[in-house]
Design an enzyme around this catalytic site. Structure first.
Site, mmCIF file in Angstrom:
data_model
loop_
_atom_site.group_PDB
_atom_site.id
_atom_site.type_symbol
_atom_site.label_atom_id
_atom_site.label_comp_id
_atom_site.label_asym_id
_atom_site.label_seq_id
_atom_site.Cartn_x
_atom_site.Cartn_y
_atom_site.Cartn_z
ATOM 1 N N ARG A 85 -8.705 10.578 -31.984
ATOM 2 C CA ARG A 85 -10.118 10.606 -31.606
ATOM 3 C C ARG A 85 -10.375 9.637 -30.449
ATOM 4 O O ARG A 85 -11.171 9.913 -29.561
ATOM 5 C CB ARG A 85 -11.015 10.278 -32.806
ATOM 6 C CG ARG A 85 -10.828 8.896 -33.382
ATOM 7 C CD ARG A 85 -11.913 8.562 -34.395
ATOM 8 N NE ARG A 85 -11.624 7.288 -35.064
ATOM 9 C CZ ARG A 85 -12.508 6.561 -35.710
ATOM 10 N NH1 ARG A 85 -13.757 6.971 -35.790
ATOM 11 N NH2 ARG A 85 -12.171 5.431 -36.289
ATOM 12 N N SER A 126 -18.388 7.539 -33.704
ATOM 13 C CA SER A 126 -17.294 7.962 -34.589
ATOM 14 C C SER A 126 -16.277 8.814 -33.844
ATOM 15 O O SER A 126 -15.074 8.593 -33.941
ATOM 16 C CB SER A 126 -17.849 8.773 -35.769
ATOM 17 O OG SER A 126 -18.726 7.992 -36.547
ATOM 18 N N GLU A 138 -26.474 20.196 -35.262
ATOM 19 C CA GLU A 138 -25.298 20.831 -34.649
ATOM 20 C C GLU A 138 -25.604 22.228 -34.137
ATOM 21 O O GLU A 138 -25.106 22.642 -33.080
ATOM 22 C CB GLU A 138 -24.146 20.893 -35.659
ATOM 23 C CG GLU A 138 -23.548 19.539 -36.051
ATOM 24 C CD GLU A 138 -24.366 18.821 -37.115
ATOM 25 O OE1 GLU A 138 -25.348 19.402 -37.628
ATOM 26 O OE2 GLU A 138 -24.036 17.666 -37.425
ATOM 27 N N PHE A 194 -18.610 20.091 -39.603
ATOM 28 C CA PHE A 194 -19.983 20.496 -39.289
ATOM 29 C C PHE A 194 -20.052 21.406 -38.058
ATOM 30 O O PHE A 194 -21.069 22.050 -37.824
ATOM 31 C CB PHE A 194 -20.871 19.260 -39.130
ATOM 32 C CG PHE A 194 -20.892 18.421 -40.382
ATOM 33 C CD1 PHE A 194 -21.148 19.013 -41.620
ATOM 34 C CD2 PHE A 194 -20.605 17.078 -40.345
ATOM 35 C CE1 PHE A 194 -21.136 18.254 -42.787
ATOM 36 C CE2 PHE A 194 -20.592 16.314 -41.505
ATOM 37 C CZ PHE A 194 -20.858 16.901 -42.731
ATOM 38 N N ARG A 228 -8.979 11.470 -37.191
ATOM 39 C CA ARG A 228 -9.623 10.164 -37.177
ATOM 40 C C ARG A 228 -8.617 9.018 -37.216
ATOM 41 O O ARG A 228 -8.783 8.009 -36.543
ATOM 42 C CB ARG A 228 -10.555 10.062 -38.387
ATOM 43 C CG ARG A 228 -11.227 8.727 -38.543
ATOM 44 C CD ARG A 228 -12.081 8.709 -39.807
ATOM 45 N NE ARG A 228 -12.928 7.529 -39.851
ATOM 46 C CZ ARG A 228 -12.543 6.357 -40.341
ATOM 47 N NH1 ARG A 228 -11.315 6.212 -40.803
ATOM 48 N NH2 ARG A 228 -13.377 5.332 -40.355
#
Lengths: 284, 320
Positions: free
Chosen positions: B9, B36, B57, B82, B166
């Protein structure tokens, strides 16, 4: 007729009314021939489409449908494509005869507008609630790029469509940003697929909702051509300071007595007898 | 640097900043997860090309499509789950069907979700995205490939789903490595007659570690990394089946609809062979330490090696 660049053809109100009558006849011919299609919502949006395509939209050219500086139009209520296609054909994007191919295999005129096949379609639609977000993207592009700065984006939504949550995500975003040169037009015909909007999930007070989301709001009779043109011109001018919603109060199935206000005509085509009766009511 | 631990990420966030001058049409849309997914780096460097969309979104995808229709190359960077499930209809209609060059960064793909459990793990996204016509799916193995694929994705004319994870993962490629779209990368050649391991994303480093364990035992396993899951490198899959005869697939995803399923679909028609799919079974994830959960399902070097060993010995995934 080849419209001058940068300017819609110079039609007076009587000529626009005549065009709207012609559009209604084309809608009925289209759905009757196909044996399907959304007749009711196409008839309710007819005057709005004529006002847009023959008076309001700037820099649109049938010969150059991808011209970067053109005003954008999105039919967010994509199922009302028979009206949209008929307006595009009248404006010269493709031959009137092509309307007879509507919804048939291989046709450029898909059941719902497809930007990859149909000239003049600025973005594909069909799944309700998505068009206003796309319109925001176009308005942001105009805002970010000086070369595009002149164009305005018009998005036509159904009132039943406003039950989709995405519409309010979009409305919140555009209102909060005071996004310029974006106009949402609500074809408020009060009738959705299986009932009136009031009987489904009521939307009123509609104007107050848009205002509370940070939009200017104009309410108008969506079948009064002069009032409609005035409202849309004002919306275009006022949108330089932020998004404007035009709530056009309309009648589903407008122009055909036995279709008016009836949800049964949401997604239905007239049979031979109904077609003959309807065309008689819409005689030139 | 090989073996250096870097979060994909973060590599993605840095790559956006690095390539921004190369692509003046590139903009970034953020549904309030930029610190994030690391697009906050782009926000700091190019604030005028960064759009904060709020927690919405569906709207973000439509706005991206509108921007793309006017010549922009929008990246929508959000949690994978999402994008792929909440905003699926918007991706399907406004992006995949239009073919517009909207780029999706499915951050927090797979399990490592910051101990987010069932709601935040994204173990169905590859299945969902594979089913969309015209969607390119990229699953980089490490930070080097993530950087290269960020550029590659931006350059492609159509929609792309880039999956970034992540957690920190070991670097397996040297800086000069350049992935080729739609081509598997050979990480270990192995030898004919032994097992082939076909892996995607962060699982490829573990597949290599498993192969090295097996090599010490004399089992020479081929390892193919699929940085592109769609379009799938069918030639590499079929060749592995013909030459190695037995295949283990490894993915940070459900065994339904992902790399293993794609491999099985292809092999069933073109080169049938024994396949064992390693991935998450048909369950929701739960909160807890990522390493423990991966190990529970055999998704670590030891688990992968064990599956390959059993398969080489002619036995199935349970040893039967």
């Amino acid at each position: 007729m080849s419209p001058e660049a940068g300017k819609s053809p110079d039609y007076g109100i009587p000529a626009l009314k005549a065009k709207a009558l012609e559009l209604r006849r084309l809608i009925l011919e289209t759905t009757h021939r196909a044996g399907m299609g959304h007749t009711g919502g196409s008839l309710s949006e007819a005057d709005i489409l004529i006002a847009l395509y023959f008076r309001i939209l700037r820099s649109i050219e049938a010969a150059d449908p991808a011209k970067p500086t053109r005003d954008r139009f999105i039919l967010s209520k994509g199922h009302a494509s028979p009206g949209f296609y008929a307006a595009l054909a009248l404006r010269g994007y493709f031959p009137l005869e092509e309307l007879s191919s509507f919804d048939s295999l291989g046709s450029r005129l898909q059941a719902h507008p497809d930007m990859l096949t149909c000239p003049g379609v600025d973005i594909s639609t069909g799944s309700l609630g998505q068009g206003l977000s796309c319109g925001i993207g176009m308005a942001l592009a105009a805002q970010a790029n000086p070369a595009l700065a002149s164009f305005a984006t018009f998005v036509l939504l159904g009132d039943g469509e406003l039950q989709e949550g995405q519409v309010w995500e979009a409305a919140l975003f555009a209102g909060a940003r005071k996004l310029p040169r974006l106009v949402a037009i609500i074809d408020a015909n009060s009738v959705q697929l299986a009932s009136t909007t009031a009987d489904a999930v009521g939307l009123e007070p509609l104007g107050a909702k848009w205002r509370s989301f940070g939009w200017a709001c104009i309410e108008v009779d969506g079948h009064d051509m002069e009032g409609l043109c005035g409202a849309l011109e004002k919306a275009r001018a006022d949108s330089s300071g932020g998004p404007v919603a035009v709530i056009a109060r309309t009648v589903k199935g407008k122009g055909v007595s036995f279709m008016e206000g009836r949800y049964e005509w949401h997604g239905k085509a007239p049979n031979d007898a109904e077609f003959a009766a309807a065309m008689k009511e819409l005689a030139l | 640097m090989i073996d250096e631990m870097v979060a994909p990420r973060l590599a993605f966030g840095k790559a956006l900043v690095e390539f921004a001058p190369l692509f003046p049409e590139m903009v970034v849309l953020d549904p309030d997860v930029c610190t994030s997914t690391q697009t906050s780096l782009f926000r700091a460097a190019y604030p005028h090309r960064f759009y904060e969309m709020g927690i919405a979104e569906a709207n973000a995808i439509g706005v991206a499509a509108g921007l793309a229709s006017c010549g922009y190359i929008p990246w929508v960077s959000a949690f994978a789950v999402f994008l792929a499930t909440r905003a699926l209809d918007q991706i399907r209609v406004s992006v995949a069907h239009t073919g517009l060059p909207v780029k999706l960064n499915g951050s927090y793909g797979g399990l490592p979700s910051g101990r987010g459990g069932a709601t935040h793990s994204s173990i169905e996204d590859l299945a969902v995205m594979r089913a969309l016509p015209g969607m390119t799916i990229l699953t980089p193995a490490d930070s080097v490939e993530t950087r290269a694929m960020t550029e590659l994705a931006t350059r492609l004319p159509g929609p792309v789903y880039l999956r970034t994870v992540r957690c920190e993962v070991p670097t397996i490629f040297d800086a000069a490595y350049r992935p080729v779209l739609g081509k598997a990368t050979v990480l270990r050649k192995g030898s004919s007659g032994d097992v082939a391991i076909l892996s995607e994303g962060m699982m490829s480093a573990r597949a290599v570690a498993a192969a090295d364990l097996l090599a010490a035992e004399g089992l020479k396993v081929r390892v193919l990394h699929f940085g592109t899951v769609k379009p799938l490198d069918g030639e590499a899959v079929a060749a592995a089946a013909r030459e190695c005869g037995r295949i283990v697939t490894v993915e940070n995803h459900s065994v339904i609809g992902g790399l293993g399923a794609a491999v099985c679909e292809l092999l069933a028609e073109e080169a049938p062979c024994r396949v064992v799919r390693l991935g998450f079974p048909d369950v929701f994830m739960e909160s807890g330490d990522d390493g423990l959960i991966f190990s529970r399902y055999g998704l670590d070097a030891c688990g992968i090696a064990a599956a390959a060993r059993r398969l080489a010995a002619g036995r199935g995934p349970t040893g039967a």
